[in-house]
Structure formats: structure tokens, C-alpha cells
Scaffold this active site. Structure first.
Site, PDB file in Angstrom:
ATOM      1  N   HIS A 107      -1.257   0.426  -9.716  1.00  0.00           N
ATOM      2  CA  HIS A 107      -2.123  -0.375  -8.358  1.00  0.00           C
ATOM      3  C   HIS A 107      -2.558  -1.473  -9.438  1.00  0.00           C
ATOM      4  O   HIS A 107      -3.633  -1.487  -9.119  1.00  0.00           O
ATOM      5  CB  HIS A 107      -2.891   0.563  -7.715  1.00  0.00           C
ATOM      6  CG  HIS A 107      -3.126  -0.092  -6.554  1.00  0.00           C
ATOM      7  ND1 HIS A 107      -3.553   0.467  -5.312  1.00  0.00           N
ATOM      8  CD2 HIS A 107      -3.344  -1.456  -6.173  1.00  0.00           C
ATOM      9  CE1 HIS A 107      -4.007  -0.488  -4.414  1.00  0.00           C
ATOM     10  NE2 HIS A 107      -3.683  -1.636  -4.740  1.00  0.00           N
ATOM     11  N   GLU A 159      -2.601   8.224  -3.862  1.00  0.00           N
ATOM     12  CA  GLU A 159      -3.065   7.638  -5.285  1.00  0.00           C
ATOM     13  C   GLU A 159      -4.377   8.277  -5.690  1.00  0.00           C
ATOM     14  O   GLU A 159      -5.103   8.568  -4.913  1.00  0.00           O
ATOM     15  CB  GLU A 159      -3.350   6.200  -5.176  1.00  0.00           C
ATOM     16  CG  GLU A 159      -2.167   5.315  -5.240  1.00  0.00           C
ATOM     17  CD  GLU A 159      -2.320   4.018  -4.906  1.00  0.00           C
ATOM     18  OE1 GLU A 159      -3.740   3.450  -5.202  1.00  0.00           O
ATOM     19  OE2 GLU A 159      -1.655   3.176  -4.580  1.00  0.00           O
ATOM     20  N   ARG A 165       0.779  -1.242   0.275  1.00  0.00           N
ATOM     21  CA  ARG A 165      -0.012   0.000   0.008  1.00  0.00           C
ATOM     22  C   ARG A 165       0.808   1.340   0.001  1.00  0.00           C
ATOM     23  O   ARG A 165       1.999   1.233   0.587  1.00  0.00           O
ATOM     24  CB  ARG A 165      -0.912  -0.032   1.207  1.00  0.00           C
ATOM     25  CG  ARG A 165      -2.032  -0.998   1.200  1.00  0.00           C
ATOM     26  CD  ARG A 165      -3.316  -0.305   0.404  1.00  0.00           C
ATOM     27  NE  ARG A 165      -4.304  -1.140   0.341  1.00  0.00           N
ATOM     28  CZ  ARG A 165      -4.766  -2.089  -0.478  1.00  0.00           C
ATOM     29  NH1 ARG A 165      -3.523  -2.414  -1.471  1.00  0.00           N
ATOM     30  NH2 ARG A 165      -5.910  -2.721  -0.460  1.00  0.00           N
TER      31      ARG A 165
END
Ligand code: DGY
Length: 337
Positions: free
Chosen positions: A290, A272, A243
Site C-alpha cells: 500500500h 491488509e 483498495r
């Protein structure tokens, strides 16, 4: 269980495979968003105010402030394994079941960790940019010299199912594997993965490839920052498929710019979909949006799992009342179930 005359309303926060959603439509009235966008808490609250269930992306936040506006909500199903978007204590207090999609994405995500290791060390994306820009004028012995992957030490921080799947792939590359985890794994699992447990500083000091697979929690926030990067070898590579936020992006940009480490392969970022502009300007980093679990088969399996969880949580299907992947078993206590 709801009667067919009171079909529950469900919100799907982002587009999802329509044929898989048809299974949900057998039991519920489904509102599907047709665009991928990030939702604020206020927007989530607004969308959920008349919903019994939701299928959510891993960036869609649910906390007490959202739940206060969602009196009918009974279940939220993340279509992803990570669940740092969900405040489980608040969900339990509100009697809302939360589920995720563990297991189905492990091997696909492990494949992608290796894709980033290879691409970063062997400068694959940089080489392609060079070729597409018309800079390749003829075979040169000296262009784009990279680092080797085979034979080097693979270090894994966070040795859950995905970390273990990454480790098992190291045999063919003849790589020694070291790992650090909150708790040491059983001997049998260590043997199966060919991995040796070390303390965190040893991992940072000895890894040639440091792969992060920890979940995002208060304890893992910025688990790799300036001090940790300073312990790494100058020719080491950092790979983050966990993450954004487990790495301090500003510290990493500085380390990459100063050549403090050799490079990084990053699938996740702190803010993000924003990527620090300084990072975009660096050549020794491979950046992806991602997508570590994004094979078609795996994303379909994740969607199906989320749908099955929600159907069960709403009281339908073969697992009615018992969704297979519950994150907050204590949520039923709040509902007196
Ligand atoms: C997950 O599953 O948590 C990934 O980050 C997104 O699919």
C-alpha cells in the site's frame, strides 16, 4: 473558537512528520502514536473520548459506535484521499466534520500504477529474486521472458483524477486507452487523456492491462471477481492501486494459479496487512505494501493538507471554520452552524 486557555486535544493515530505536526501544536495539545498499528473500534473510542480532533490513517475506523464515546469530537482529518474508513452519515449526525487529501497524490499514484504495470509485465521483482538467489549462471536468451507494455491496450476502471493521470502517461508508450466509469467524462477530458469510453464488459474483454482506480464503496466491493476475471484475456494483467476489497482476492488467486490471466500487480489487499499465503507463493504477481502515494514529497504534502484541514476545522488559521477539503458539508447542520 476556543480560547488559548482551552486548547483542544488532538489525537494523531499513527506517526507523522514531526515538523508538520508542529503547526498543529501551535493551536492544540497533540497526542501522537509512535507506532503504526491498526486500531479496533473499541481502541478508537477509548483514544477519542477526550479529543476535539484527530488525524487518521485510511484504515482507522470511525462509525456511530466510536462517536458515541467521543462527545468532544469536532473534526477528523484523514491523511489520505480514500475515506471508506469513515461513516460519513454517522459523522454528520454527530456534527463532526470529516476531511481528506484529494489532488496532491494523483500524479505520484499514477506513477506507481505504471511501476506495477511495467514490473508485472516485465517480471522485474521475479527477476531480482532470481538474481539475488544466485540462480543467474550466465546470459541466457530464454530466461524471464515477459510481456510487452508498449502498444498494448490500457483499460482503466474508475476514471477520476488518478485514472486520468494514468491515462495521460500512455502516449509515450503508444497505447490505446479505454475506460469505464460511473459517468462518461466530458469530450474535452477524454481528448486530453486520449481515452475512449466503453461499457464494463468491453473494458474487461479488451484491456491488456486493467487498472483499477475506483473508490471502495458498497457498489464497488468485489467489482472484479470470478466472472469478471473470466472475461479478461489470458495474457492480460490486472493492476490494483485502489483498495483491497474491490477485488475478490480468493477469485484472483485462483485465476492467477490457473493461468486464467497472465499476472497481477497489487498494492492493496482485502485484509491488509495480511496477504493470502497462496498469493505469496505465486510468481506471476507483484506485491507491494500500500505505497502507491508514498513518495516523500507527496506523503509530506498529504500530511500538511490533513494538518491544515484540522487546524481550520478546529477554528484556527487562515481558513478558520472552513476546512478546504470537507467530505460532509451537512455536518455543520447537526451543530447548528
Ligand atoms: C489514500 O490516500 O487513500 C491511500 O490509499 C493511502 O495514502
Amino acid at each position: 473558537m476556543s480560547s488559548p486557555h482551552h486548547r483542544p486535544r488532538v489525537w494523531v493515530s499513527r506517526p507523522l512528520f514531526d515538523d508538520i505536526l508542529d503547526r498543529l501544536r501551535e493551536h492544540a495539545d497533540v497526542d501522537v502514536e509512535d507506532d503504526d498499528r491498526d486500531w479496533t473500534r473499541e481502541q478508537m473510542a477509548q483514544r477519542l473520548r477526550d479529543k476535539a480532533g484527530a488525524i487518521l490513517g485510511v484504515a482507522d475506523p470511525v462509525d456511530a459506535s466510536v462517536l458515541a464515546h467521543a462527545p468532544l469530537l469536532r473534526a477528523v482529518a484523514n491523511r489520505g484521499v480514500g475515506y471508506n474508513n469513515l461513516d460519513l452519515a454517522a459523522l454528520s449526525a454527530a456534527g463532526v466534520v470529516a476531511t481528506n487529501t484529494p489532488g496532491v497524490l494523483d500524479e505520484t499514484t499514477a506513477d506507481f500504477a505504471w511501476a506495477l504495470m511495467l514490473a508485472t509485465a516485465r517480471r522485474v521483482t521475479e527477476a531480482e529474486r532470481y538474481l539475488r538467489a544466485g540462480q543467474w549462471k550466465g546470459m541466457s536468451f530464454h530466461i524471464l521472458l515477459g510481456g510487452d507494455v508498449h502498444g498494448r491496450t490500457l483499460g482503466i476502471l474508475g476514471m477520476g483524477r488518478i485514472g486520468q493521470a494514468i491515462a495521460r502517461r500512455a502516449v509515450g508508450f503508444r497505447m490505446p486507452v479505454i475506460y469505464h466509469n460511473r459517468s462518461r467524462l466530458d469530450d474535452a477530458i477524454e481528448r486530453d487523456c486520449g481515452a475512449r469510453y466503453v461499457d464494463r464488459d468491453t473494458l474487461l474483454r479488451e484491456a491488456d492491462f486493467l487498472v483499477l482506480t475506483v473508490p471502495m464503496t458498497a457498489q464497488t466491493r468485489h467489482i472484479v471477481g470470478t466472472a469478471e476475471l473470466a472475461l479478461m484475456k489470458r495474457d492480460a494483467f490486472l493492476i490494483n492501486i485502489a483498495r483491497g476489497g474491490v477485488v475478490d482476492d480468493a477469485a484472483l488467486v485462483a485465476a492467477l494459479a490457473q493461468g486464467r490471466i497472465a499476472g497481477a500487480g497489487l498494492d492493496v489487499f482485502e485484509r491488509e496487512p495480511a496477504v493470502p499465503p497462496e498469493m505469496l507463493a505465486l510468481d506471476n504477481v507483484v506485491l507491494t505494501p500500500h505505497i502507491a502515494s508514498a513518495s516523500l514529497a507527496t506523503r509530506r504534502a498529504m500530511a500538511a493538507m490533513a494538518v491544515d484541514n484540522l487546524i481550520a476545522a478546529l477554528g484556527y488559521g487562515p481558513n478558520a471554520g472552513h476546512p478546504p477539503n470537507v467530505l460532509n458539508a451537512d455536518s455543520s447542520l447537526a451543530r447548528g452552524g
